[in-house]
Scaffold this motif. Structure first.
Motif, short mmCIF file in Angstrom:
data_model
loop_
_atom_site.label_atom_id
_atom_site.label_comp_id
_atom_site.label_asym_id
_atom_site.label_seq_id
_atom_site.Cartn_x
_atom_site.Cartn_y
_atom_site.Cartn_z
N MET A 1 0.85 -1.19 0.00
CA MET A 1 0.00 0.00 0.00
C MET A 1 0.89 1.24 0.00
SD MET A 1 -3.11 1.05 2.60
CE MET A 1 -4.09 -0.32 2.03
N ASN A 2 0.57 2.21 -0.88
CA ASN A 2 1.37 3.43 -0.98
C ASN A 2 0.68 4.59 -0.27
OD1 ASN A 2 -0.68 4.29 -2.74
ND2 ASN A 2 0.44 3.54 -4.54
N CYS A 3 1.36 5.75 -0.26
CA CYS A 3 0.86 6.90 0.48
C CYS A 3 -0.47 7.42 -0.10
CB CYS A 3 1.89 8.02 0.48
SG CYS A 3 3.43 7.59 1.34
N ARG A 4 -0.58 7.42 -1.42
CA ARG A 4 -1.82 7.91 -2.03
C ARG A 4 -3.01 7.06 -1.62
NH1 ARG A 4 -3.20 11.28 -5.97
NH2 ARG A 4 -1.01 11.72 -6.44
N ARG A 5 -2.83 5.73 -1.59
CA ARG A 5 -3.92 4.84 -1.20
C ARG A 5 -4.28 5.06 0.27
NH1 ARG A 5 -8.69 2.88 -1.96
NH2 ARG A 5 -9.04 0.83 -1.00
N VAL A 6 -3.27 5.32 1.10
CA VAL A 6 -3.53 5.59 2.52
C VAL A 6 -4.39 6.83 2.66
CG1 VAL A 6 -2.48 6.25 4.71
CG2 VAL A 6 -1.49 4.40 3.37
N GLN A 7 -4.07 7.88 1.90
CA GLN A 7 -4.85 9.12 1.97
C GLN A 7 -6.28 8.91 1.51
OE1 GLN A 7 -2.59 11.97 -0.29
NE2 GLN A 7 -1.29 12.51 1.45
N GLU A 8 -6.49 7.99 0.56
CA GLU A 8 -7.83 7.75 0.05
C GLU A 8 -8.74 7.09 1.09
OE1 GLU A 8 -7.19 5.40 -3.40
OE2 GLU A 8 -6.64 7.10 -4.69
N ILE A 9 -8.16 6.24 1.94
CA ILE A 9 -8.99 5.45 2.87
C ILE A 9 -8.72 5.78 4.32
CG2 ILE A 9 -9.17 3.55 1.22
CD1 ILE A 9 -7.10 2.02 2.84
N GLU A 10 -7.95 6.85 4.61
CA GLU A 10 -7.57 7.11 5.99
C GLU A 10 -8.77 7.49 6.86
OE1 GLU A 10 -6.05 11.73 5.37
OE2 GLU A 10 -4.61 10.14 5.76
N GLU A 21 -8.11 -6.93 5.98
CA GLU A 21 -6.93 -6.88 5.13
C GLU A 21 -6.45 -5.46 4.92
OE1 GLU A 21 -3.72 -8.05 2.91
OE2 GLU A 21 -5.02 -9.18 4.28
N ASP A 22 -7.40 -4.52 4.68
CA ASP A 22 -7.01 -3.12 4.51
C ASP A 22 -6.40 -2.56 5.79
OD1 ASP A 22 -7.71 -2.83 1.86
OD2 ASP A 22 -9.78 -2.29 2.30
N MET A 23 -6.97 -2.93 6.95
CA MET A 23 -6.40 -2.48 8.22
C MET A 23 -4.97 -2.99 8.38
SD MET A 23 -8.51 -0.60 10.12
CE MET A 23 -8.11 -0.91 11.83
N ARG A 24 -4.76 -4.25 8.02
CA ARG A 24 -3.42 -4.83 8.17
C ARG A 24 -2.42 -4.12 7.26
NH1 ARG A 24 -0.01 -7.95 5.78
NH2 ARG A 24 -1.35 -8.14 3.95
N GLN A 25 -2.84 -3.84 6.02
CA GLN A 25 -1.93 -3.20 5.08
C GLN A 25 -1.61 -1.75 5.46
OE1 GLN A 25 -2.97 -3.57 0.94
NE2 GLN A 25 -3.51 -5.75 1.13
N ILE A 26 -2.63 -1.03 5.92
CA ILE A 26 -2.37 0.37 6.27
C ILE A 26 -1.50 0.47 7.53
CG2 ILE A 26 -4.40 0.79 7.74
CD1 ILE A 26 -4.69 3.48 6.36
N GLU A 27 -1.69 -0.42 8.48
CA GLU A 27 -0.85 -0.40 9.69
C GLU A 27 0.58 -0.82 9.36
OE1 GLU A 27 -2.91 -2.79 12.50
OE2 GLU A 27 -4.42 -1.26 12.95
N HIS A 29 1.99 -0.17 6.50
CA HIS A 29 2.54 1.00 5.83
C HIS A 29 2.95 2.07 6.85
CE1 HIS A 29 2.97 4.13 2.74
NE2 HIS A 29 2.33 4.93 3.59
N LEU A 30 2.15 2.27 7.89
CA LEU A 30 2.45 3.30 8.88
C LEU A 30 3.73 3.01 9.65
CD1 LEU A 30 -1.13 3.98 10.31
CD2 LEU A 30 0.15 5.35 8.66
N LYS A 31 4.10 1.75 9.74
CA LYS A 31 5.33 1.39 10.45
C LYS A 31 6.58 1.85 9.69
CE LYS A 31 3.39 -2.66 12.79
NZ LYS A 31 3.44 -4.14 12.93
N CYS A 36 3.08 9.56 6.77
CA CYS A 36 1.69 9.13 6.95
C CYS A 36 1.38 8.89 8.43
CB CYS A 36 1.41 7.86 6.15
SG CYS A 36 1.30 8.12 4.37
N ALA A 37 2.35 8.32 9.14
CA ALA A 37 2.13 8.03 10.56
C ALA A 37 1.92 9.33 11.35
CB ALA A 37 3.30 7.25 11.13
N GLU A 38 2.72 10.35 11.07
CA GLU A 38 2.59 11.63 11.77
C GLU A 38 1.28 12.32 11.41
OE1 GLU A 38 5.91 14.15 11.21
OE2 GLU A 38 7.23 13.02 12.56
N ARG A 39 0.88 12.23 10.14
CA ARG A 39 -0.37 12.86 9.73
C ARG A 39 -1.57 12.24 10.45
NH1 ARG A 39 -0.20 11.54 4.96
NH2 ARG A 39 -1.82 9.94 4.84
#
Length: 254
Positions: A1-10, A21-27, A29-31, A36-39
């Motif tokens: 998962m990339n930053c743009r996808r994170v912004q779409e579903i944050e 699955e989306d929760m697992r991927q975004i978490e 990515h945040l690591k 993205c983690a700070e935002r």
């Protein structure tokens, strides 16, 4: 998962509406993505601050006074045999009294509910405004930290959220310690021309959190090369910082 996808579903992530699955991927990515983690961390801080400040709204004083005045006019019942206390007239009078009290109570509850709804709606507007700031690809989030101190999640910090074409910006802070009597936190930013602009005061709550919304119709804050928080004497004019520098962010290369 990339930053743009994170912004779409944050927003769905923050509200807990994502699938497993989306929760697992975004978490995951945040690591690995500090931006993205700070935002998202800043977004969660402000959400907690907004909804944590929602307090019950008391009914107006005149409502209680009117109710007490009505009750004071009632005459105490005389001592009579119990079978004579429940005549049709007395029953009707008692029913009317109970109905009147219930109606007043209901009106008071509705008044408080309306106040709660209005306050909730106001906070939801601010939450949506912050969501617009964080979800826009051109938004900027500037994190102010203690100068020359290693990063610590428990240390004081502040963030400024700025977005092109926005008529306002936000400043949030967390872990602020109480100041000595007569002192106050103040936020500033410096533009490219080394002109210092006063943003406003930060008034932390009991757990050291504070938020500040600043109207900026001209978008002047976008030109900031440095923003910072100082501890100032409350009696000093807010034209130039003279107190201790506590938190700072500086644009790389400036």
């Amino acid at each position: 998962m990339n930053c743009r996808r994170v912004q779409e579903i944050e927003q769905n992530y923050l509200s807990g509406e994502l699938g497993v699955e989306d929760m697992r991927q975004i978490e995951q990515h945040l690591k690995s993505c500090r931006a993205c983690a700070e935002r998202l961390e800043g977004y969660q801080e402000l959400l907690g601050r907004m909804f944590g400040s929602l307090e019950p709204v008391a009914p107006p004083a005149y409502l209680r006074q009117n109710l007490l005045a009505e009750l004071s006019t009632l005459q105490p019942a005389q001592t009579r045999p119990w079978w004579k206390r429940f005549s049709p007239v007395r029953l009707q009078t008692g029913f009317n009294l109970v109905a009147a009290i219930a109606l007043v109570t209901l009106l008071a509850a509705l008044w408080m509910l309306n106040g709660q709804i209005a306050e909730t709606n106001r906070q939801q507007v601010e939450v949506q405004q912050l969501a617009d700031l964080t979800s826009s690809p051109d938004s900027r989030i500037w994190t102010m930290l203690q100068p020359d101190v290693p990063f610590d999640t428990n240390a004081p910090r502040a963030r400024m959220y700025v977005r092109p074409k926005s008529t306002f910006y936000f400043v949030t802070a967390t872990n602020l310690a109480p100041l000595a009597a007569g002192q106050t936190y103040r936020v500033w930013y410096e533009s490219a021309q080394t002109v210092v602009h006063y943003v406003g005061p930060l008034r932390p709550d009991g757990v050291g959190q504070a938020t500040l919304k600043i109207q900026d119709p001209e978008g002047t804050a976008l030109a900031a090369v440095r923003c910072f928080v100082t501890a100032e004497l409350a009696t000093n004019p807010a034209d130039q910082p003279t107190g201790q520098l506590l938190l700072v962010w500086q644009r790389p290369g400036s």
